[in-house]
Design an enzyme around this catalytic site. Sequence first.
Site, PDB file in Angstrom:
ATOM      1  N   MET A  21     -19.899 -28.152  22.588  1.00  0.00           N
ATOM      2  CA  MET A  21     -20.562 -29.296  23.505  1.00  0.00           C
ATOM      3  C   MET A  21     -22.234 -28.999  23.494  1.00  0.00           C
ATOM      4  O   MET A  21     -22.836 -29.535  24.214  1.00  0.00           O
ATOM      5  CB  MET A  21     -20.179 -29.649  24.776  1.00  0.00           C
ATOM      6  CG  MET A  21     -18.783 -29.777  24.643  1.00  0.00           C
ATOM      7  SD  MET A  21     -18.121 -31.067  26.095  1.00  0.00           S
ATOM      8  CE  MET A  21     -18.478 -29.927  27.511  1.00  0.00           C
ATOM      9  N   GLY A  27     -22.244 -16.746  22.992  1.00  0.00           N
ATOM     10  CA  GLY A  27     -20.763 -16.825  22.914  1.00  0.00           C
ATOM     11  C   GLY A  27     -20.161 -17.678  21.764  1.00  0.00           C
ATOM     12  O   GLY A  27     -19.485 -17.394  20.934  1.00  0.00           O
ATOM     13  N   HIS A  28     -20.965 -18.700  21.844  1.00  0.00           N
ATOM     14  CA  HIS A  28     -20.737 -19.900  20.448  1.00  0.00           C
ATOM     15  C   HIS A  28     -20.948 -19.129  19.198  1.00  0.00           C
ATOM     16  O   HIS A  28     -20.250 -19.389  18.184  1.00  0.00           O
ATOM     17  CB  HIS A  28     -21.741 -21.078  20.393  1.00  0.00           C
ATOM     18  CG  HIS A  28     -21.240 -21.853  21.851  1.00  0.00           C
ATOM     19  ND1 HIS A  28     -22.380 -22.022  22.952  1.00  0.00           N
ATOM     20  CD2 HIS A  28     -20.425 -22.737  22.027  1.00  0.00           C
ATOM     21  CE1 HIS A  28     -21.701 -22.734  23.695  1.00  0.00           C
ATOM     22  NE2 HIS A  28     -20.831 -23.436  23.436  1.00  0.00           N
ATOM     23  N   ASP A 160     -12.386 -20.074  28.073  1.00  0.00           N
ATOM     24  CA  ASP A 160     -11.696 -21.531  28.312  1.00  0.00           C
ATOM     25  C   ASP A 160      -9.963 -21.015  27.714  1.00  0.00           C
ATOM     26  O   ASP A 160      -9.628 -21.945  27.148  1.00  0.00           O
ATOM     27  CB  ASP A 160     -11.919 -22.700  27.588  1.00  0.00           C
ATOM     28  CG  ASP A 160     -13.578 -22.914  28.004  1.00  0.00           C
ATOM     29  OD1 ASP A 160     -13.688 -23.148  29.224  1.00  0.00           O
ATOM     30  OD2 ASP A 160     -14.359 -22.911  27.214  1.00  0.00           O
ATOM     31  N   SER A 195     -22.051 -19.046  29.420  1.00  0.00           N
ATOM     32  CA  SER A 195     -21.474 -20.421  29.392  1.00  0.00           C
ATOM     33  C   SER A 195     -22.861 -21.158  29.446  1.00  0.00           C
ATOM     34  O   SER A 195     -23.812 -20.801  29.988  1.00  0.00           O
ATOM     35  CB  SER A 195     -20.670 -20.830  30.661  1.00  0.00           C
ATOM     36  OG  SER A 195     -20.630 -21.959  31.219  1.00  0.00           O
TER      37      SER A 195
END
Length: 290
Positions: A21, A27-28, A160, A195
């Site tokens: 998103m 992290g991505h 998640d 996050s």
Amino acid sequence: MQQLALRWKRVGVKIGFVPTMGYLHDGHLSLVREARKRLGKKGMIVVSIYVNPTQFAPTEDLSKYPRDLKRDLQMCRAEGVDVVFTPDDAEMYPRWGEAADKPARGDARPTGYSTYVIEEKLGRVMEGAARPVHFRGVTTVVAKLFNLVQPDVAVFGQKDFQQAAVVKRMAGDLNFPVKIVVAPTRREPDGLAMSSRNKYLAGDLRRQARVLWRAMQAAQAAVKQSNSVPAAKLKANLKKLIESEPAARLDYVEFFEPETLAPVAQVTRGAQMALAVFVGKTRLIDNIRL
Ligand code: PAF
């Protein structure tokens, strides 16, 4: 996007996919690296950036969700991503803008769009119980993205945990020809899981947010010490610990079997722990294998 993906498929190019998103962080990027590792140099890596409205309830932070496309694109370029797919609502959800005569059952907001994908078991507890339309939105958008991107491998983050389990189940149940890979959570040096929502944690809230990590460490230590701890007792102790931070409020903490998400009454080594905590107005989630 779909035409490009089908063209790649025709000449045997493998596709790795990281749905996001946006408001990317390390992290991505670790998910992108995982996709690259799985595919090798010849594979094509696609990142999607789309703040999916159907996974937000009307009371949630859709309009405030952090966005910075320019920075995201720079990060993707630096990481060697081949294509960044940035659809808008009209492209993802046909008839999105049409006023509906009445909202569909459980609909977050009235729209002319009316086809959803629902996973009926794993998505009912924890995040699904706390956020009733959330997983319907996730499975719907991920199914649509799989159809558009045609990935051979799709990488999701372990942060998640439940989302990854629900997506895996959905992909298996609906025969999507894709391998779902779950990559480890990236953490800040003090343990806070990376996050996009960490951006909301101003001033002392950022320090208080560390309590999620402290709670997981405390559970870890309790299981190590006693081998088997009643879940109810552990939950009560962790609630006290978490709420000793003035801005923190426990939404839920659960202990469960990692494969089935079935709750356990006695917490032993190998159980999965997941928690959701409000720190100020920001809701953070995290999980750990004990
Ligand atoms: O994890 C996320 O960022 C989202 O839930 C996802 C998988 C991109 C679907 O919108």
